[in-house]
Design a protein around this motif. Sequence first.
Motif, PDB file in Angstrom:
ATOM      1  N   VAL A   1       1.025  -0.981   0.222  1.00  0.00           N
ATOM      2  CA  VAL A   1       0.224   0.096  -0.209  1.00  0.00           C
ATOM      3  C   VAL A   1       1.117   0.828   0.163  1.00  0.00           C
ATOM      4  N   GLU A   2       1.988   1.093   0.895  1.00  0.00           N
ATOM      5  CA  GLU A   2       2.690   2.414   0.572  1.00  0.00           C
ATOM      6  C   GLU A   2       3.203   2.921  -0.427  1.00  0.00           C
ATOM      7  N   ALA A   3       3.976   1.604  -1.613  1.00  0.00           N
ATOM      8  CA  ALA A   3       4.080   1.586  -2.637  1.00  0.00           C
ATOM      9  C   ALA A   3       3.631   2.354  -3.715  1.00  0.00           C
ATOM     10  N   VAL A   4       2.736   1.760  -3.139  1.00  0.00           N
ATOM     11  CA  VAL A   4       1.492   2.786  -4.900  1.00  0.00           C
ATOM     12  C   VAL A   4       0.777   4.035  -4.132  1.00  0.00           C
ATOM     13  N   GLY A   5       0.707   4.281  -2.820  1.00  0.00           N
ATOM     14  CA  GLY A   5      -0.227   5.569  -2.865  1.00  0.00           C
ATOM     15  C   GLY A   5       1.618   6.178  -3.486  1.00  0.00           C
ATOM     16  N   LEU A   6       2.874   5.751  -2.878  1.00  0.00           N
ATOM     17  CA  LEU A   6       4.210   6.869  -3.045  1.00  0.00           C
ATOM     18  C   LEU A   6       3.619   6.849  -4.186  1.00  0.00           C
ATOM     19  N   TRP A   7       3.937   6.072  -5.105  1.00  0.00           N
ATOM     20  CA  TRP A   7       3.870   5.909  -6.426  1.00  0.00           C
ATOM     21  C   TRP A   7       2.467   7.037  -7.246  1.00  0.00           C
ATOM     22  N   TYR A   8       1.353   6.936  -6.745  1.00  0.00           N
ATOM     23  CA  TYR A   8       0.259   8.166  -7.054  1.00  0.00           C
ATOM     24  C   TYR A   8       0.615   8.820  -6.388  1.00  0.00           C
TER      25      TYR A   8
END
Length: 151
Positions: A87-94
């Motif tokens: 979730v962190e990775a996806v949130g950072l990507w966006y």
Amino acid sequence: MKKHHAPALIAIVLYKTFVASLLTVTSIALIFALKNHQVLEDFSQSYLLERKLNIIEFILEKLLILNPKNLLFSGIAAAIYAILTAVEAVGLWYEKNWATILVLVLVSISIPPEIYELVHGITVLKLAVFITNVAILWYLLYHWPKHGKGA
């Protein structure tokens, strides 16, 4: 128009994705070990391992000293942490603000135990994880206004 991400942000997202993958594999292995605890115990005592597969014997010894409750807890904890890291990775990507805050909090919490571990014995892996987390913390703090534009 295609959005361009900073190379450091891409590196952080890739690192978080890698960690999430490792945690997922760890969780699956721990749950598998729980479901097959007796089989693993029998295998560890079999003739097949006698001085032939030291790494497998080492892993089995570590797994078998854990009781089933600890294996279950560890497997579930690894799965939850894997999901959180993904979730962190996806949130950072966006470039979501909540993801930046989440990463900052979790990385900040992890640094004191990492220092403790380094004081009690430095290894290349411990040092690499510590340096990576300090770099992530610095980058996100320094670039916070640029990242985390969305809610």
